[in-house]
Every structure is written in structure tokens, then in C-alpha cells.
Design a protein around this motif. Structure first.
Motif, PDB file in Angstrom:
ATOM      1  N   ASP A  15       0.840  -1.193   0.000  1.00 30.31           N
ATOM      2  CA  ASP A  15       0.000   0.000   0.000  1.00 30.31           C
ATOM      3  C   ASP A  15       0.871   1.237   0.000  1.00 30.31           C
ATOM      4  N   PRO A  16       0.865   2.047  -1.062  1.00 29.45           N
ATOM      5  CA  PRO A  16       1.753   3.193  -1.133  1.00 29.45           C
ATOM      6  C   PRO A  16       1.414   4.286  -0.144  1.00 29.45           C
ATOM      7  N   MET A  17       0.218   4.256   0.446  1.00 26.09           N
ATOM      8  CA  MET A  17      -0.169   5.296   1.400  1.00 26.09           C
ATOM      9  C   MET A  17       0.010   4.856   2.835  1.00 26.09           C
ATOM     10  N   SER A  18       0.589   3.669   3.064  1.00 22.11           N
ATOM     11  CA  SER A  18       0.673   3.145   4.423  1.00 22.11           C
ATOM     12  C   SER A  18       1.920   3.641   5.117  1.00 22.11           C
ATOM     13  N   ASN A  19       1.745   4.284   6.270  1.00 23.76           N
ATOM     14  CA  ASN A  19       2.914   4.689   7.034  1.00 23.76           C
ATOM     15  C   ASN A  19       3.444   3.531   7.857  1.00 23.76           C
ATOM     16  N   ARG A  20       2.676   2.451   7.968  1.00 18.32           N
ATOM     17  CA  ARG A  20       3.148   1.267   8.658  1.00 18.32           C
ATOM     18  C   ARG A  20       4.071   0.443   7.777  1.00 18.32           C
ATOM     19  N   SER A  21       4.111   0.738   6.470  1.00 16.33           N
ATOM     20  CA  SER A  21       4.879  -0.069   5.546  1.00 16.33           C
ATOM     21  C   SER A  21       6.359  -0.057   5.857  1.00 16.33           C
ATOM     22  N   VAL A  22       6.827   0.936   6.582  1.00 17.41           N
ATOM     23  CA  VAL A  22       8.232   1.008   6.909  1.00 17.41           C
ATOM     24  C   VAL A  22       8.493   0.687   8.368  1.00 17.41           C
ATOM     25  N   ALA A  23       7.446   0.212   9.056  1.00 16.25           N
ATOM     26  CA  ALA A  23       7.621  -0.006  10.491  1.00 16.25           C
ATOM     27  C   ALA A  23       7.279  -1.412  10.927  1.00 16.25           C
ATOM     28  N   ALA A  48      -8.615  13.510   5.348  1.00 17.72           N
ATOM     29  CA  ALA A  48      -7.571  14.474   5.001  1.00 17.72           C
ATOM     30  C   ALA A  48      -6.260  14.133   5.704  1.00 17.72           C
ATOM     31  N   ALA A  49      -6.346  13.750   6.973  1.00 14.89           N
ATOM     32  CA  ALA A  49      -5.139  13.374   7.713  1.00 14.89           C
ATOM     33  C   ALA A  49      -4.505  12.127   7.120  1.00 14.89           C
ATOM     34  N   ALA A  50      -5.332  11.168   6.711  1.00 11.93           N
ATOM     35  CA  ALA A  50      -4.801   9.943   6.110  1.00 11.93           C
ATOM     36  C   ALA A  50      -4.101  10.237   4.792  1.00 11.93           C
ATOM     37  N   TRP A  51      -4.639  11.149   4.008  1.00 10.65           N
ATOM     38  CA  TRP A  51      -4.062  11.434   2.691  1.00 10.65           C
ATOM     39  C   TRP A  51      -2.821  12.313   2.787  1.00 10.65           C
ATOM     40  N   ILE A  52      -2.868  13.310   3.658  1.00 11.28           N
ATOM     41  CA  ILE A  52      -1.749  14.250   3.756  1.00 11.28           C
ATOM     42  C   ILE A  52      -0.717  13.763   4.775  1.00 11.28           C
ATOM     43  N   GLY A  53      -1.169  13.550   5.988  1.00  6.67           N
ATOM     44  CA  GLY A  53      -0.240  13.198   7.054  1.00  6.67           C
ATOM     45  C   GLY A  53       0.469  11.887   6.835  1.00  6.67           C
ATOM     46  N   LEU A  90       4.501  11.190   6.397  1.00  6.46           N
ATOM     47  CA  LEU A  90       5.171  10.306   7.332  1.00  6.46           C
ATOM     48  C   LEU A  90       5.784   9.110   6.618  1.00  6.46           C
ATOM     49  N   ARG A  91       5.070   8.594   5.619  1.00  2.69           N
ATOM     50  CA  ARG A  91       5.591   7.433   4.890  1.00  2.69           C
ATOM     51  C   ARG A  91       6.919   7.751   4.238  1.00  2.69           C
ATOM     52  N   ARG A  92       7.040   8.916   3.641  1.00  5.85           N
ATOM     53  CA  ARG A  92       8.291   9.284   2.982  1.00  5.85           C
ATOM     54  C   ARG A  92       9.431   9.399   3.986  1.00  5.85           C
ATOM     55  N   GLN A  93       9.169  10.038   5.111  1.00  7.05           N
ATOM     56  CA  GLN A  93      10.217  10.217   6.100  1.00  7.05           C
ATOM     57  C   GLN A  93      10.645   8.888   6.712  1.00  7.05           C
ATOM     58  N   LEU A  94       9.688   8.057   7.053  1.00 11.19           N
ATOM     59  CA  LEU A  94      10.007   6.781   7.671  1.00 11.19           C
ATOM     60  C   LEU A  94      10.654   5.815   6.683  1.00 11.19           C
ATOM     61  N   ARG A  95      10.256   5.895   5.412  1.00  9.02           N
ATOM     62  CA  ARG A  95      10.876   5.039   4.407  1.00  9.02           C
ATOM     63  C   ARG A  95      12.357   5.411   4.244  1.00  9.02           C
ATOM     64  N   SER A 126      -3.534   3.152   6.880  1.00  2.00           N
ATOM     65  CA  SER A 126      -3.304   3.390   5.460  1.00  2.00           C
ATOM     66  C   SER A 126      -4.490   4.161   4.893  1.00  2.00           C
ATOM     67  N   TYR A 127      -4.267   4.759   3.731  1.00  2.00           N
ATOM     68  CA  TYR A 127      -5.326   5.550   3.107  1.00  2.00           C
ATOM     69  C   TYR A 127      -6.502   4.672   2.694  1.00  2.00           C
ATOM     70  N   SER A 128      -6.219   3.494   2.161  1.00  2.00           N
ATOM     71  CA  SER A 128      -7.299   2.600   1.728  1.00  2.00           C
ATOM     72  C   SER A 128      -8.135   2.139   2.914  1.00  2.00           C
ATOM     73  N   GLN A 129      -7.491   1.841   4.037  1.00  2.92           N
ATOM     74  CA  GLN A 129      -8.236   1.449   5.232  1.00  2.92           C
ATOM     75  C   GLN A 129      -9.060   2.616   5.766  1.00  2.92           C
ATOM     76  N   SER A 130      -8.528   3.810   5.682  1.00  5.11           N
ATOM     77  CA  SER A 130      -9.270   4.991   6.134  1.00  5.11           C
ATOM     78  C   SER A 130     -10.499   5.226   5.266  1.00  5.11           C
ATOM     79  N   MET A 131     -10.375   5.036   3.967  1.00 10.44           N
ATOM     80  CA  MET A 131     -11.516   5.213   3.077  1.00 10.44           C
ATOM     81  C   MET A 131     -12.605   4.181   3.373  1.00 10.44           C
ATOM     82  N   ALA A 132     -12.197   2.947   3.619  1.00  9.40           N
ATOM     83  CA  ALA A 132     -13.172   1.907   3.954  1.00  9.40           C
ATOM     84  C   ALA A 132     -13.868   2.219   5.270  1.00  9.40           C
ATOM     85  N   ALA A 133     -13.114   2.713   6.249  1.00 10.12           N
ATOM     86  CA  ALA A 133     -13.707   3.077   7.535  1.00 10.12           C
ATOM     87  C   ALA A 133     -14.651   4.265   7.388  1.00 10.12           C
ATOM     88  N   ALA A 134     -14.277   5.223   6.540  1.00 10.17           N
ATOM     89  CA  ALA A 134     -15.148   6.383   6.317  1.00 10.17           C
ATOM     90  C   ALA A 134     -16.467   5.967   5.679  1.00 10.17           C
TER      91      ALA A 134
END
Length: 244
Positions: free
Chosen positions: A17-25, A186-191, A195-200, A89-97
Motif C-alpha cells: 500500500d503506497p499510502m501506508s505509514n506502517r509499511s516502513v515499520a 484528510a489526515a490519512a491522505w496528507i499526514g 510520514l511514509r516518505r520520512q520513515l521510508r 493506510s489511506y485505503s483502510q481509512s476510506m473503507a472506515a469512512a
């Protein structure tokens, strides 16, 4: 992506998932990355909830404010929606929304139809909770039954606390939910993207240092390994022990 590449990405803790900040953790070998991801997630959630609360209690209250207590309830309900929506992740946030809004809309229709004509009653509370769960289940979303039931309970109890113009409660809670959902998305898409870029980048640096140390150690083992120099090969061992 082929299977080997997918396994390699999973092994290094980088998810698809390219929007996941957990992908690097997710790599258990690097607790420092996990700590940074957890701190970043917590700060992002806290800031998002603060924004939702402010919007519901200030901006929305300027448009319509039945009472200060109702404004505070709206702020709490917006914060809950943000917590519910903001995922890893963004996809999980969209499903939850989608889940949150679907359940809220079902509760909105049922509660508004009742409160427009009748006052709060405990039997009505129980009946509407049951109808909310039944409605989302029949609509093919049984996983949203709990959320719909909770939303209905909050709307009906709020209507009992503010019996004057109780029919407004479903509308107000729908607006609060919409605020929380929008902030969470908005937080899922921007934040999470930032974070994903920095953590990666931090993850690649750790992997690079660990890989360099592993290669250096492997090179030293290959040079000084005495077993590789003294172990006899199959050609050196006679087939018949008596020939030795």
C-alpha cells in the motif's frame, strides 16, 4: 509485482500500500522505526482530533447552536468519527469512512422519521437500535450494525436531554460525523503520505547500514574460515576404507 518481489517487500517491512505509514515499520529487526512510526501516528491522531473538535464546537456552532452542552456533544462525536476513520493506510481509512457514513445515514433516517412526530421513549430507543442494526444488515453491510446501533443510541439520548426541537439531533449528529470523517480522510491522505516518505528514508538508511555490516562480516568469515580450507572433499576420501 511477482511473488519473489512481494516476498522481498514483506520481509523488509515495506507493504504494497503506497499510502501506508506502517509499511516502513513492520520489520521486527528495527524497533527504532517502529517507535518513530508509533509516535508519528499518535501525534497525527491527536492533531486531527483537535481540529475536529474545534470545527464542531466553533465553526458548526456559529451556524447553529442549540446549547453549549449540545456543542460539546457535537465536538465529542466529531472526535470519535476521526478516531474511527484514521487508520494505518489511506485505503483502510476510506473503507472506515464509508462504513461510518453508511451507518450514520441509516441512523439519521430512522431517528429523524421518529423524532419528527414523537418524543423520546425508552421503548422507542430500543426499537430504533434494533431497526438500525437490521437495516444495515439487510443492506448488505452487517459489519456496520454495531456502529449504526451506537449512533442511534447517542441521537436518541441527546434528544431526551434536549427535548425541545428534538428532531434536530439527527441532523446535528450527521454534521458532526461528516466533520470527523472529512478530517480523518484528510489526515490519512496528507499526514500519512508525509510520514511514509520520512520513515521510508529512515528505514532505507537502517537497512543500508545493516547490509554493509552483514557483507563485511560475511567477507571476513569467508577469508578466515578454517573449515573451508581443511575439510576433505569427496575425491579425497577413498571408496574402500582398506585402501587408505
Amino acid at each position: 509485482m511477482n511473488t519473489a518481489a512481494a516476498q522481498k517487500r514483506t520481509a523488509t517491512g515495506v507493504g504494497p500500500d503506497p499510502m501506508s505509514n506502517r509499511s516502513v515499520a513492520d520489520s521486527p529487526a528495527h524497533p527504532g522505526v517502529q517507535v518513530r512510526a508509533a509516535v508519528a501516528d499518535s501525534c497525527l491522531l491527536a492533531l486531527s482530533c483537535l481540529i475536529s473538535y474545534w470545527l464542531a464546537t466553533t465553526i458548526l456552532a456559529l451556524a447553529h447552536s442549540p446549547s453549549q452542552a449540545d456543542d460539546l456533544l457535537g465536538g465529542m462525536w466529531a472526535v470519535i468519527a476521526t478516531v474511527f476513520v484514521l487508520r494505518h493506510s489511506y485505503s483502510q481509512s476510506m473503507a472506515a469512512a464509508l462504513s461510518r457514513m453508511a451507518a450514520t445515514l441509516v441512523s439519521f433516517v430512522l431517528c429523524l422519521a421518529y423524532l419528527a412526530f414523537l418524543p423520546f421513549h425508552p421503548w422507542a430507543l430500543a426499537a430504533l437500535i434494533g431497526l438500525s442494526a437490521l437495516a444495515v444488515t439487510l443492506l448488505g453491510r452487517p459489519g456496520d450494525a454495531v456502529t449504526a446501533a451506537i449512533t442511534t443510541a447517542v441521537v436518541m439520548v441527546a434528544a431526551e436531554l434536549a427535548p425541545h426541537d428534538a428532531w434536530q439531533q439527527p441532523i446535528l449528529r450527521l454534521a458532526d460525523t461528516a466533520i470527523g470523517v472529512v478530517v480523518g480522510i484528510a489526515a490519512a491522505w496528507i499526514g500519512l503520505r508525509v510520514l511514509r516518505r520520512q520513515l521510508r528514508s529512515f528505514h532505507r538508511k537502517i537497512n543500508g547500514d545493516a547490509g554493509a555490516r552483514a557483507n563485511s562480516q560475511a567477507g571476513r568469515d569467508q577469508v578466515v574460515n578454517p573449515l573451508a580450507l581443511t575439510r576433505p572433499g569427496s575425491a579425497d576420501v577413498p571408496a574402500n576404507p582398506k585402501q587408505a
